[in-house]
Design an enzyme around this catalytic site. Structure first.
Site, PDB file in Angstrom:
ATOM      1  N   LYS A  22     114.238  18.385  19.268  1.00 43.40           N
ATOM      2  CA  LYS A  22     114.803  17.371  18.358  1.00 43.40           C
ATOM      3  C   LYS A  22     115.143  17.978  17.001  1.00 43.40           C
ATOM      4  CE  LYS A  22     111.811  14.490  16.148  1.00 43.40           C
ATOM      5  NZ  LYS A  22     111.911  14.451  14.674  1.00 43.40           N
ATOM      6  N   ASN A  23     114.185  18.689  16.417  1.00 43.81           N
ATOM      7  CA  ASN A  23     114.375  19.139  15.037  1.00 43.81           C
ATOM      8  C   ASN A  23     115.305  20.341  14.911  1.00 43.81           C
ATOM      9  OD1 ASN A  23     112.849  17.030  14.231  1.00 43.81           O
ATOM     10  ND2 ASN A  23     110.991  18.216  13.805  1.00 43.81           N
ATOM     11  N   CYS A 119     107.977   7.300   3.306  1.00 42.32           N
ATOM     12  CA  CYS A 119     107.903   6.855   4.691  1.00 42.32           C
ATOM     13  C   CYS A 119     106.446   6.844   5.120  1.00 42.32           C
ATOM     14  CB  CYS A 119     108.752   7.726   5.603  1.00 42.32           C
ATOM     15  SG  CYS A 119     108.007   9.298   5.962  1.00 42.32           S
ATOM     16  N   ARG A 124     107.770  12.325   0.575  1.00 41.51           N
ATOM     17  CA  ARG A 124     108.883  13.121   1.095  1.00 41.51           C
ATOM     18  C   ARG A 124     110.135  13.103   0.221  1.00 41.51           C
ATOM     19  NH1 ARG A 124     109.229  12.201   7.489  1.00 41.51           N
ATOM     20  NH2 ARG A 124     110.099  14.292   7.482  1.00 41.51           N
ATOM     21  N   ASP A 307     103.046  18.672  12.806  1.00 40.26           N
ATOM     22  CA  ASP A 307     103.495  17.805  13.903  1.00 40.26           C
ATOM     23  C   ASP A 307     102.559  17.852  15.112  1.00 40.26           C
ATOM     24  OD1 ASP A 307     105.621  17.058  12.355  1.00 40.26           O
ATOM     25  OD2 ASP A 307     107.075  18.369  13.339  1.00 40.26           O
ATOM     26  N   ARG A 399     111.761   8.089  19.466  1.00 40.61           N
ATOM     27  CA  ARG A 399     112.521   8.923  18.527  1.00 40.61           C
ATOM     28  C   ARG A 399     112.392  10.395  18.889  1.00 40.61           C
ATOM     29  NH1 ARG A 399     111.374   7.687  12.424  1.00 40.61           N
ATOM     30  NH2 ARG A 399     112.921   9.347  12.408  1.00 40.61           N
TER      31      ARG A 399
HETATM   32  N1  EPU Z   1     109.194  18.334  -0.054  1.00 36.96           N
HETATM   33  C1  EPU Z   1     109.395  18.210  -1.406  1.00 36.96           C
HETATM   34  N2  EPU Z   1     110.680  18.271  -1.877  1.00 36.96           N
HETATM   35  C2  EPU Z   1     111.751  18.465  -1.064  1.00 36.96           C
HETATM   36  C3  EPU Z   1     111.528  18.589   0.311  1.00 36.96           C
HETATM   37  C4  EPU Z   1     110.245  18.527   0.802  1.00 36.96           C
HETATM   38  O1  EPU Z   1     108.458  18.035  -2.176  1.00 36.96           O
HETATM   39  O2  EPU Z   1     112.877  18.505  -1.567  1.00 36.96           O
HETATM   40  C5  EPU Z   1     107.814  18.306   0.470  1.00 36.96           C
HETATM   41  C6  EPU Z   1     107.582  17.176   1.472  1.00 36.96           C
HETATM   42  O3  EPU Z   1     107.285  15.967   0.831  1.00 36.96           O
HETATM   43  C7  EPU Z   1     106.439  17.738   2.293  1.00 36.96           C
HETATM   44  C8  EPU Z   1     106.740  19.243   2.336  1.00 36.96           C
HETATM   45  O4  EPU Z   1     107.636  19.473   1.246  1.00 36.96           O
HETATM   46  O5  EPU Z   1     105.240  17.522   1.606  1.00 36.96           O
HETATM   47  C9  EPU Z   1     107.379  19.750   3.604  1.00 36.96           C
HETATM   48  O6  EPU Z   1     108.441  18.890   3.977  1.00 36.96           O
HETATM   49  P1  EPU Z   1     109.733  19.373   4.734  1.00 36.96           P
HETATM   50  O7  EPU Z   1     110.907  19.184   3.836  1.00 36.96           O
HETATM   51  O8  EPU Z   1     109.527  20.728   5.309  1.00 36.96           O
HETATM   52  O9  EPU Z   1     109.837  18.301   5.892  1.00 36.96           O
HETATM   53  P2  EPU Z   1     111.170  17.729   6.507  1.00 36.96           P
HETATM   54  O10 EPU Z   1     112.198  18.779   6.473  1.00 36.96           O
HETATM   55  O11 EPU Z   1     111.469  16.405   5.903  1.00 36.96           O
HETATM   56  C10 EPU Z   1     110.693  18.537   8.943  1.00 36.96           C
HETATM   57  C11 EPU Z   1     110.596  17.898  10.285  1.00 36.96           C
HETATM   58  C12 EPU Z   1     109.315  17.086  10.373  1.00 36.96           C
HETATM   59  C13 EPU Z   1     108.132  18.024  10.132  1.00 36.96           C
HETATM   60  C14 EPU Z   1     108.307  18.749   8.792  1.00 36.96           C
HETATM   61  C15 EPU Z   1     107.238  19.769   8.500  1.00 36.96           C
HETATM   62  C16 EPU Z   1     112.928  17.621  10.852  1.00 36.96           C
HETATM   63  C17 EPU Z   1     114.058  16.705  11.116  1.00 36.96           C
HETATM   64  N3  EPU Z   1     111.770  17.056  10.505  1.00 36.96           N
HETATM   65  O12 EPU Z   1     110.712  17.470   7.991  1.00 36.96           O
HETATM   66  O13 EPU Z   1     109.241  16.567  11.683  1.00 36.96           O
HETATM   67  O14 EPU Z   1     106.931  17.321  10.134  1.00 36.96           O
HETATM   68  O15 EPU Z   1     109.581  19.401   8.734  1.00 36.96           O
HETATM   69  O16 EPU Z   1     107.217  20.733   9.489  1.00 36.96           O
HETATM   70  O17 EPU Z   1     113.054  18.819  11.014  1.00 36.96           O
HETATM   71  C18 EPU Z   1     108.515  15.098  13.371  1.00 36.96           C
HETATM   72  O18 EPU Z   1     109.275  15.682  14.153  1.00 36.96           O
HETATM   73  O19 EPU Z   1     107.630  14.281  13.767  1.00 36.96           O
HETATM   74  C19 EPU Z   1     108.613  15.361  11.941  1.00 36.96           C
HETATM   75  C20 EPU Z   1     108.130  14.534  11.011  1.00 36.96           C
END
Ligand code: EPU
Length: 421
Positions: A22-23, A119, A124, A307, A399
């Site tokens: 998915k990701n 969320c 996030r 995850d 999802r």
């Molecule tokens: N963060 C910030 N600022 C930003 C971006 C992120 O502070 O601009 C923080 C977030 O709040 C969090 C940390 O950085 O505390 C890491 O977040 P990240 O941005 O890496 O998460 P994401 O990209 O929103 C993806 C996956 C998630 C997975 C996380 C961590 C996708 C579509 N989603 O989310 O997947 O948990 O990385 O590995 O790739 C899931 O599949 O169940 C899922 C939630």
């Protein structure tokens, strides 16, 4: 709405084929915006999040069609994109909608994306995405809950992320691929999905180096071409079935996974007493007669994935002794704890740390899924609980897991999807 009904007590035996990730599929579909023309993506998992991304691309003016009967091949044509707005209705159902921001801005010079709110698992924010795009020359404003970004043409920049962010790194890689000059992203996320996106961008004619390390360099090019690509297997789906095998004293061959992507999960399963062995076509997992406690701290890749935290909590709940789990990525990712407690688990949470004392038995109950991985953990708990468990609100599950109940049932679990009247 559907619910998942599980009668506990069955051992899992057999094999399971892992679907596309998915990701990885989400940013790859968004990357089609960068090239125009028609790209063909194979091994796309049939999941609600992918449908949402398809809907979003269609709303922008792209055409997204099934490329064969399996439903796992998508033809994405992006020449018709005339709208540059990802509306709140879609962003609120799927935060990964923000992945169109970088590609729209780089190819069309403008993008409006509703700012995702908090969320179920945490606040996030997307400040790192925006900071990087601004460094590349984008003018960004916030109006009426929307991020509005504009740039005639992005330019290369030296970006240091405050923390590694997966979708943030992906957005910046995609934007930088069509920028003028060289971009470096330091403190980049290192997840396998980032490497997969780099492979895709390079197939399109991009010049991305260093993906999979914390410094990624992208030489911008003037244009990119449509491609054909088959999506890599989902390491979190694989990890979830590995836990299911270990938990039920099962013997399962997890097929079509990439073992190296699962090193941290494998190490912790072995620490819990499971036997995990590479075998042609995947990993075989055998569960021990009695599980040992494990201490886990979630980390960005290659550390232990957030995850997989909820699924391991179920293992810990059934282990002989006390485990400590520390969640460092998301501040609120313990929503499954109260539901597991209703099934008899002994878990005490203090801030980011959960102390789990293994219990002799869990008992089936009606439980409510609160996010995707929490849903999976409740199904796992149901499989080792006495009696019947009903997991409600399965839309979270849909999802991110393709037909999980069918895959589990094929290996002997008593798991069914039932329409909840
Ligand atoms: N963060 C910030 N600022 C930003 C971006 C992120 O502070 O601009 C923080 C977030 O709040 C969090 C940390 O950085 O505390 C890491 O977040 P990240 O941005 O890496 O998460 P994401 O990209 O929103 C993806 C996956 C998630 C997975 C996380 C961590 C996708 C579509 N989603 O989310 O997947 O948990 O990385 O590995 O790739 C899931 O599949 O169940 C899922 C939630």
């Amino acid at each position: 709405m559907d619910k998942i009904v599980i009668r506990g007590g069955q051992r899992l035996k057999g094999e399971v084929r892992i679907s596309g990730a998915k990701n990885a599929a989400l940013p790859i579909l968004a990357s089609a915006i960068l090239s125009g023309g028609t790209s063909i993506f194979r091994n796309v998992p049939k999941l609600n999040d992918l449908r949402t991304m398809g809907k979003l691309l269609s709303l922008l003016g792209a055409s997204v069609e099934e490329g064969d009967k399996s439903g796992h091949t998508l033809r994405v044509s992006t020449d018709g994109i005339r709208t540059f707005h990802a509306p709140y209705e879609l962003v609120k159902t799927m935060r990964a909608s923000v992945l169109v921001l970088g590609p729209l801005l780089a190819r069309h010079g403008q993008a409006t994306v509703s700012l995702p709110g908090g969320c179920a698992i945490g606040a996030r924010p997307i400040d790192q995405h925006l900071k990087g795009l601004e460094a590349m020359g984008a003018k960004i404003t916030l109006e009426h809950g929307n991020v509005i970004a504009r740039a005639r043409r992005l330019h290369g920049a030296s970006i240091v992320c405050d923390l590694p962010t997966v979708t943030g790194t992906e957005n910046l890689m995609m934007a930088a691929s069509l920028a003028r000059g060289r971009t470096t992203i330091e403190n980049a996320a290192r997840e396998p999905e980032i490497e997969e996106l780099a492979r895709v961008l390079n197939k399109m004619g991009g010049r991305v180096q260093g993906a999979g390390t914390s410094v990624i360099t992208i030489e911008g090019v003037d244009s990119l071409q449509p491609i054909e690509h088959s999506i890599l297997p989902d390491r979190i789906e694989a990890g979830t079935f590995m836990v299911a095998a270990a938990l039920t004293r099962g013997d399962v061959l997890v097929r079509d996974c990439v073992p190296e992507h699962l090193d941290a999960v494998t190490a912790k399963l072995r620490a819990a007493g499971a036997i995990v062995e590479p075998e042609a076509g995947g990993l075989r997992v055998r569960g021990p007669a009695s599980l040992l406690p494990v201490d886990i701290t979630t980390q960005p890749h290659p550390g232990f994935p957030t995850d997989m935290q909820a699924q391991f909590m179920v293992l810990a709940a059934r282990a002989r002794g006390q485990s400590v789990i520390t969640e460092t990525i998301f501040e609120n990712r313990y929503m499954h704890v109260q539901e597991l407690a209703r099934m008899g688990a002994d878990i005490h949470v203090d801030g980011r740390t959960a102390v789990i004392r293994g219990v002799k038995k869990l008992t089936g109950a009606k439980v409510m899924a609160t996010d995707l991985r929490a849903s999976a953990s409740l199904i796992l708990a149901g499989m080792v609980a006495e009696g019947t468990t009903e997991v409600l609100r399965v839309y979270h599950l849909d999802r991110g897991y393709e037909r999980i109940e069918k895959k589990l049932a094929k290996m002997g679990a008593d798991v069914k999807r039932v329409r909840d009247t």
